[in-house]
Write an enzyme that holds these catalytic residues in place. Structure first.
Site, short mmCIF file in Angstrom:
data_model
loop_
_atom_site.label_atom_id
_atom_site.label_comp_id
_atom_site.label_asym_id
_atom_site.label_seq_id
_atom_site.Cartn_x
_atom_site.Cartn_y
_atom_site.Cartn_z
N SER A 156 0.81 -1.21 0.00
CA SER A 156 0.00 0.00 0.00
C SER A 156 0.85 1.27 0.00
CB SER A 156 -0.91 -0.01 1.23
OG SER A 156 -0.11 -0.17 2.38
N GLY B 56 4.54 -0.25 -3.13
CA GLY B 56 3.94 -0.78 -4.37
C GLY B 56 3.11 0.30 -5.05
N GLU C 12 -1.96 -11.81 -12.67
CA GLU C 12 -2.12 -13.25 -12.41
C GLU C 12 -2.68 -13.34 -11.00
OE1 GLU C 12 -2.06 -16.46 -11.18
OE2 GLU C 12 0.12 -16.69 -11.22
N GLU D 49 1.45 -15.22 -19.04
CA GLU D 49 2.89 -15.25 -18.86
C GLU D 49 3.42 -16.50 -19.55
OE1 GLU D 49 3.25 -14.69 -14.42
OE2 GLU D 49 4.24 -12.84 -15.07
P1 ADP Z 1 -1.79 -11.84 -1.24
O1 ADP Z 1 -1.12 -12.40 -2.45
O2 ADP Z 1 -1.05 -12.04 0.01
O3 ADP Z 1 -3.27 -12.03 -1.18
P2 ADP Z 1 -1.63 -9.17 -2.26
O4 ADP Z 1 -2.31 -9.47 -3.51
O5 ADP Z 1 -2.09 -7.98 -1.50
O6 ADP Z 1 -1.71 -10.30 -1.24
O7 ADP Z 1 -0.06 -9.08 -2.45
C1 ADP Z 1 0.69 -9.39 -3.59
C2 ADP Z 1 1.72 -8.29 -3.79
O8 ADP Z 1 1.02 -7.07 -4.05
C3 ADP Z 1 2.62 -8.00 -2.60
O9 ADP Z 1 3.93 -7.72 -3.05
C4 ADP Z 1 1.97 -6.78 -2.00
O10 ADP Z 1 2.85 -6.00 -1.24
C5 ADP Z 1 1.54 -6.04 -3.23
N1 ADP Z 1 0.51 -5.00 -3.04
C6 ADP Z 1 -0.52 -5.02 -2.15
N2 ADP Z 1 -1.25 -3.88 -2.24
C7 ADP Z 1 -0.69 -3.13 -3.21
C8 ADP Z 1 -0.96 -1.83 -3.77
N3 ADP Z 1 -1.97 -1.08 -3.35
N4 ADP Z 1 -0.15 -1.38 -4.76
C9 ADP Z 1 0.87 -2.13 -5.21
N5 ADP Z 1 1.20 -3.34 -4.70
C10 ADP Z 1 0.44 -3.85 -3.72
#
Ligand code: ADP
Length: 489
Positions: free
Chosen positions: A208, A211, A249, A461
């Site tokens: 959050s 990213g 993905e 991919e």
């Molecule tokens: P999970 O796979 O644990 O359900 P996420 O989809 O949130 O969780 O996490 C996958 C990746 O996305 C991680 O590297 C996480 O830090 C990143 N991520 C989560 N929220 C955001 C965001 N708002 N912007 C960019 N990257 C994010």
């Protein structure tokens, strides 16, 4: 413990963000301590990436020389396979046998995209014409934001970094909060292999915060994301607003189907591997089991017997099948789904709780779990649990089966067990899934496109499409007739 540096714009330095700790999920002990990237790191990494991919010294290198960097990385990975596998097992708790496989797969991915880089051809799209000839070339997109989850770091990271670099882009990689170590190792190996500075930065930190800062940066030209559907939807909205491509993905709730002519033993073993390997922490886990009525009782009994025999334990113990889940919080969420299954009327046939063994009490372990008595509409059959939880359901005819199997917001993968190939193939065509395995499950080939239908994702991919996903086509017209315009005079 010393603070690990991060890799920003070709420099190893302490991140400017908050402190992060990587813990071994088997006992909670500290594996590494580092500082997340800060906003200044993001700005510097992206500025350097934007310069690096445009730099003619790299851009104009013949494909063979760019491929050579990937070949060297592949060799370096295999030379350090054991060390890398051990590090990944400490970082995310997967059994060593699995992480060895992931490391080898990352090396193979680098080799594949090295080859793809050398054989990728432009096109002459027009038929032979006296008036015009057109050329269409593939060009890089620019700076790519690669965002990865914690379940298979080195493999999923290479699946993005290798094709993106092979295509001539620069990559800013943000690994998951829980597993920053393999991405940093990859940066070290790419640096050793001679990748010019700035083409790859690794910025650990919160999704959050870091990213979000990366994907919103104006110089970023593509988002390549693997993770949950909720985050994927959010990133797709940002990509839409910024008009940049996003490949996503995402999650899954994949059906595994056993037809009444299947080889029962082969199916039972494949089903167990499909759901319980990686302790179910796989987007492709075969989490819903549909069995044709005639085979239902014997098949479920055999799966139950095999599940009871699986060994749960420390990822470094040889012969272990399931390591711990990534964290105690995640284990609690899996346990909450089992409680919900019971409320919804499900019967737990196997597992359903943490192991009783006191030696495992410090880790976030959960037993392989088999549940029956639920309807496909139950929440436990509709929501992704990402743990070792399988729900078995009988079916009578194929039409009913197809309706149930496709009754999901997801469409990532599916499995079919049958001795009748034409029947299995007809069924494969009727399923809404990006990958269908027949008489196998969770097998992969790097040349075969992978991605989801429906809310399981956008884009593919792997394969030649996997490199083209990081490129854009430029069409060039050559006028041959000597006429400068179409006016008659
Ligand atoms: P999970 O796979 O644990 O359900 P996420 O989809 O949130 O969780 O996490 C996958 C990746 O996305 C991680 O590297 C996480 O830090 C990143 N991520 C989560 N929220 C955001 C965001 N708002 N912007 C960019 N990257 C994010």
């Amino acid at each position: 413990m010393s603070v690990l540096p991060i890799f920003v714009a070709g420099q190893w330095r302490t991140g400017k963000g908050e402190e992060m700790v990587s813990r071994f999920p088997a006992d909670g002990s500290e594996v590494a301590r580092l500082n997340a990237a800060g906003e200044q790191d993001v700005a510097e990494a992206i500025a350097a990436a934007d310069r690096a991919w445009r730099d003619p010294a790299w851009r104009n290198r013949v494909p063979h020389e760019r491929a050579a960097v990937l070949h060297r990385v592949s060799k370096l990975i295999m030379a350090r396979q054991e060390e890398l596998a051990q590090l990944q097992s400490r970082d995310n708790g997967k059994p060593l046998a699995e992480t060895r496989g992931l490391v080898a797969s990352a090396a193979a991915t680098a080799r594949y995209f090295a080859a793809a880089c050398e054989v990728l051809e432009g096109e002459l799209p027009t038929p032979r014409s006296a008036a015009v000839m057109t050329l269409s070339e593939y060009e890089p997109l620019g700076v790519v934001a690669a965002i990865t989850p914690w379940n298979s770091p080195i493999a999923s990271e290479m699946q993005k970094v290798a094709p993106a670099l092979a295509a001539g882009n620069a990559v800013v990689l943000k690994p998951a909060e829980a597993t920053p170590l393999m991405a940093l190792k990859l940066a070290e190996l790419f640096e050793q292999a001679g990748l010019p500075a700035g083409l790859l930065s690794v910025l650990p930190g919160k999704g959050s915060v870091i990213g979000e800062a990366i994907v919103r940066h104006p110089a970023v030209r593509k988002i390549s994301f693997t993770g949950g559907t909720r985050t994927g939807r959010h990133l797709a909205a940002i990509a839409a607003e910024r008009l940049i491509p996003a490949s996503l993905e995402l999650g899954g709730k994949s059906p595994t189907i056993v037809l009444d002519d299947a080889d029962l033993e082969q199916a039972a073993r494949g089903i167990c591997y499909g759901i319980y390997s990686s302790a179910g922490q796989a987007c492709i886990a075969g989490a819903r089991l549909f069995v044709q009525r005639k085979l239902y009782q014997p098949l479920v009994a055999r799966v139950a017997q095999l599940a009871r025999g699986l060994r749960v334990g420390d990822p470094f113990t040889p012969g272990i099948h399931l390591g711990p889940l990534i964290s105690a919080a995640h284990r609690d969420s899996v346990a909450a789904y089992v409680a919900l299954a019971k409320e919804e009327g499900g019967r737990v046939l196997v597992g359903g709780e943490a192991p009783a063994d006191p030696a495992l009490s410090k880790g976030s372990y959960f037993l392989p779990t088999l549940i029956e008595g639920l309807d496909n509409r139950a929440r436990v059959c509709q929501e992704e649990i990402f743990g070792p939880v399988l729900v078995a359901m009988p079916f009578d005819d194929e039409a009913e089966l197809i309706a149930m199997a496709n009754d999901s917001v997801y469409g990532l993968a599916a499995g079919i067990w049958s001795r009748d190939f034409p029947r299995a193939l007809r069924l494969a065509r009727a399923l809404e899934a990006g990958t269908v395995w027949i008489n196998t499950y969770k097998t992969f080939s790097i040349s075969t496109p992978f991605g989801g239908f429906k809310e399981s994702g956008l884009g593919r991919e792997k394969g030649m499409q996997g490199i083209k996903a990081y490129m854009q086509q430029k069409s060039i017209y050559l006028g041959l007739s000597g006429q400068s315009n179409l006016w008659s005079d």
